[in-house]
Design a protein around this motif. Structure first.
Motif, mmCIF file in Angstrom:
data_model
loop_
_atom_site.group_PDB
_atom_site.id
_atom_site.type_symbol
_atom_site.label_atom_id
_atom_site.label_comp_id
_atom_site.label_asym_id
_atom_site.label_seq_id
_atom_site.Cartn_x
_atom_site.Cartn_y
_atom_site.Cartn_z
ATOM 1 N N SER A 41 1.010 -1.242 -0.023
ATOM 2 C CA SER A 41 0.045 0.017 -0.051
ATOM 3 C C SER A 41 0.866 1.417 -0.103
ATOM 4 O O SER A 41 2.139 1.177 0.155
ATOM 5 C CB SER A 41 -0.858 -0.174 1.418
ATOM 6 O OG SER A 41 -1.305 -1.403 1.748
ATOM 7 N N GLY A 43 3.134 3.977 1.305
ATOM 8 C CA GLY A 43 3.719 4.358 2.490
ATOM 9 C C GLY A 43 4.262 2.758 2.920
ATOM 10 O O GLY A 43 4.762 2.794 4.176
ATOM 11 N N GLY A 45 6.599 1.149 1.962
ATOM 12 C CA GLY A 45 8.119 1.127 1.996
ATOM 13 C C GLY A 45 8.949 0.659 0.902
ATOM 14 O O GLY A 45 10.003 0.363 0.724
ATOM 15 N N THR A 47 9.416 2.428 -2.059
ATOM 16 C CA THR A 47 10.603 3.079 -2.398
ATOM 17 C C THR A 47 11.588 3.056 -1.866
ATOM 18 O O THR A 47 12.725 3.271 -2.216
ATOM 19 C CB THR A 47 9.888 4.580 -2.844
ATOM 20 O OG1 THR A 47 8.866 4.566 -3.524
ATOM 21 C CG2 THR A 47 10.814 5.481 -3.300
ATOM 22 N N THR A 48 11.425 3.014 -0.576
ATOM 23 C CA THR A 48 12.650 2.900 0.378
ATOM 24 C C THR A 48 13.557 1.637 -0.048
ATOM 25 O O THR A 48 14.782 1.920 0.266
ATOM 26 C CB THR A 48 11.936 2.608 1.934
ATOM 27 O OG1 THR A 48 11.303 4.023 2.342
ATOM 28 C CG2 THR A 48 13.173 2.816 2.929
ATOM 29 N N GLU A 162 7.107 2.000 -9.508
ATOM 30 C CA GLU A 162 5.462 2.203 -10.030
ATOM 31 C C GLU A 162 5.756 2.693 -11.695
ATOM 32 O O GLU A 162 5.433 3.957 -12.012
ATOM 33 C CB GLU A 162 5.051 3.249 -9.397
ATOM 34 C CG GLU A 162 5.060 2.730 -7.875
ATOM 35 C CD GLU A 162 3.856 3.508 -7.132
ATOM 36 O OE1 GLU A 162 3.044 4.301 -7.700
ATOM 37 O OE2 GLU A 162 3.970 3.203 -5.747
ATOM 38 N N GLN A 194 1.321 -0.851 -7.560
ATOM 39 C CA GLN A 194 -0.186 -0.892 -6.487
ATOM 40 C C GLN A 194 -1.115 -1.542 -7.508
ATOM 41 O O GLN A 194 -2.302 -1.776 -6.928
ATOM 42 C CB GLN A 194 -0.541 0.424 -6.009
ATOM 43 C CG GLN A 194 0.383 1.108 -5.432
ATOM 44 C CD GLN A 194 0.015 2.325 -4.781
ATOM 45 O OE1 GLN A 194 -1.247 2.789 -4.436
ATOM 46 N NE2 GLN A 194 0.879 3.698 -4.860
HETATM 47 N N1 LIG Z 1 12.968 11.010 3.546
HETATM 48 C C1 LIG Z 1 11.773 10.562 4.311
HETATM 49 N N2 LIG Z 1 11.825 11.198 5.796
HETATM 50 C C2 LIG Z 1 10.753 10.778 6.537
HETATM 51 N N3 LIG Z 1 9.911 9.740 6.411
HETATM 52 C C3 LIG Z 1 9.883 9.207 4.953
HETATM 53 C C4 LIG Z 1 10.929 9.688 4.205
HETATM 54 N N4 LIG Z 1 10.698 8.926 2.690
HETATM 55 C C5 LIG Z 1 9.537 8.097 3.399
HETATM 56 N N5 LIG Z 1 9.154 8.208 4.249
HETATM 57 C C6 LIG Z 1 8.061 7.639 5.034
HETATM 58 O O1 LIG Z 1 8.162 6.177 5.094
HETATM 59 C C7 LIG Z 1 7.076 5.674 4.513
HETATM 60 C C8 LIG Z 1 7.432 4.751 3.413
HETATM 61 O O2 LIG Z 1 7.786 5.507 2.462
HETATM 62 P P1 LIG Z 1 8.129 4.876 1.013
HETATM 63 O O3 LIG Z 1 8.109 5.759 -0.100
HETATM 64 O O4 LIG Z 1 8.902 3.903 0.872
HETATM 65 O O5 LIG Z 1 6.624 3.973 0.603
HETATM 66 P P2 LIG Z 1 6.022 3.486 -0.643
HETATM 67 O O6 LIG Z 1 5.645 2.127 -0.481
HETATM 68 O O7 LIG Z 1 6.971 3.862 -1.772
HETATM 69 O O8 LIG Z 1 4.702 4.295 -0.895
HETATM 70 P P3 LIG Z 1 4.010 4.648 -2.234
HETATM 71 O O9 LIG Z 1 3.169 3.565 -2.654
HETATM 72 O O10 LIG Z 1 3.125 6.045 -1.755
HETATM 73 O O11 LIG Z 1 4.998 5.168 -3.385
HETATM 74 C C9 LIG Z 1 6.171 6.475 4.584
HETATM 75 O O12 LIG Z 1 5.297 6.737 5.792
HETATM 76 C C10 LIG Z 1 6.610 7.824 4.216
HETATM 77 O O13 LIG Z 1 5.824 9.184 4.645
#
Ligand SMILES: Nc1ncnc2c1ncn2[C@@H]1O[C@H](COP(=O)(O)OP(=O)(O)OP(=O)(O)O)[C@@H](O)[C@H]1O
Ligand SMILES: [Mg+2]
Length: 262
Positions: A41, A43, A45, A47-48, A162, A194
């Motif tokens: 979903s 957030g 993680g 992209t992290t 994505e 997604q």
């Molecule tokens: N540089 C940052 N500083 C603080 N929080 C962050 C940072 N980058 C990401 N987050 C938080 O970490 C969580 C994971 O973010 P991430 O971007 O990895 O999610 P995602 O699965 O890629 O989401 P999306 O589907 O919206 O792209 C989120 O709650 C986001 O707000």
């Protein structure tokens, strides 16, 4: 090939942003030449993880290798063997599509940047648009250009964050074909999405990231087997909205012309 070493190996990766514990021990492996889809979903993680694997971000603990190189201790080797197409297109709006490609080919020190650019424009159906500024491109054209740029230098592992978000069904299917062809030619692809149908259509393996961990990881058949079989009901098969959309819009100019004449 005698080696079966994974193209990507992630072991117990953890990552927090301040007190937000996003990754809580992530483990998975990706076989060379396969397509691996990371679902989760907003957030979750995704992209992290992509940033950690492409050396843009450090993890707090755990280890990861890409093409056998450690992302923490051998980041240069990792960067040389990967390519990343981020969640937001990285193309330069002021330049033309062709100029964007030539620029990247020059940055990668390729001997014949113009030829590389023309071949990629052809392959991604952008030859006619190649001389136009990217500012005039549609979302699907930008995505195709973005992926084309990421292929310059023939990276072994491609990260696509994505790749089809915001695209219409036709443009998505175009991008799917591109990704499937890349995997056939031996490129390892890790994509985040997604869209469940995207993972269904494309991925050899699908992993679901939830609350900081991979809660499921398998082939589509393996994931389906996790659910109890659905009760069989006898109903007429209705076309999906996607099928209806594609049938009405038509996949090519020829069908548009027929419509005008009738
Ligand atoms: N540089 C940052 N500083 C603080 N929080 C962050 C940072 N980058 C990401 N987050 C938080 O970490 C969580 C994971 O973010 P991430 O971007 O990895 O999610 P995602 O699965 O890629 O989401 P999306 O589907 O919206 O792209 C989120 O709650 C986001 O707000
Ligand atoms: Mg993301």
């Amino acid at each position: 090939m005698t080696t079966t070493a994974p193209a990507i190996r992630v072991t117990s990766i953890e990552k927090s942003y301040d007190d937000l514990h996003v990754l809580r021990g992530v483990d998975f492996e990706v076989a060379p030449g396969s397509i691996f889809a990371l679902l989760g979903s907003n957030g979750a993680g995704k992209t992290t993880i992509v940033k950690i694997l492409s050396t843009l971000l450090g993890s707090d603990s755990g280890a990861a290798t890409v093409n056998g190189y450690d992302v923490t201790t051998e980041p240069l080797q990792v960067r040389e063997s990967i390519s990343l197409t981020g969640q937001f297109a990285a193309v330069d709006e002021i330049l033309t599509g062709r100029e964007n490609l030539v620029l990247v080919a020059k940055l990668r020190h390729l001997p014949n940047p113009r030829q590389v650019a023309d071949e990629l424009l052809e392959r991604f159906n952008l030859t006619d648009a190649g001389a136009r500024r990217v500012a005039t491109y549609s979302g699907g054209m930008r995505r195709r250009l973005d992926i084309a740029m990421s292929l310059i230098g023939q990276p072994k592992v491609l990260f696509l964050d994505e790749p089809t978000t915001g695209l219409d069904p036709e443009a998505r299917i175009d991008v799917w074909h591109v990704i499937a062809d890349l995997a056939k030619s031996g490129t390892t692809v890790l994509l985040t999405t997604q869209y469940l149908d995207e993972a269904e259509q494309l991925a050899d393996r699908i992993a679901i990231l939830h609350e900081g961990r991979i809660i499921a990881n398998g082939t589509l058949a393996e994931l389906k087997a996790l659910l109890p079989p659905a009760k069989v009901e006898y109903v007429e098969k209705q076309p999906t909205l996607e099928e209806i959309f594609l049938a009405l819009v038509g996949k090519n100019e020829a069908s548009q012309n027929t419509e005008v004449q009738s």
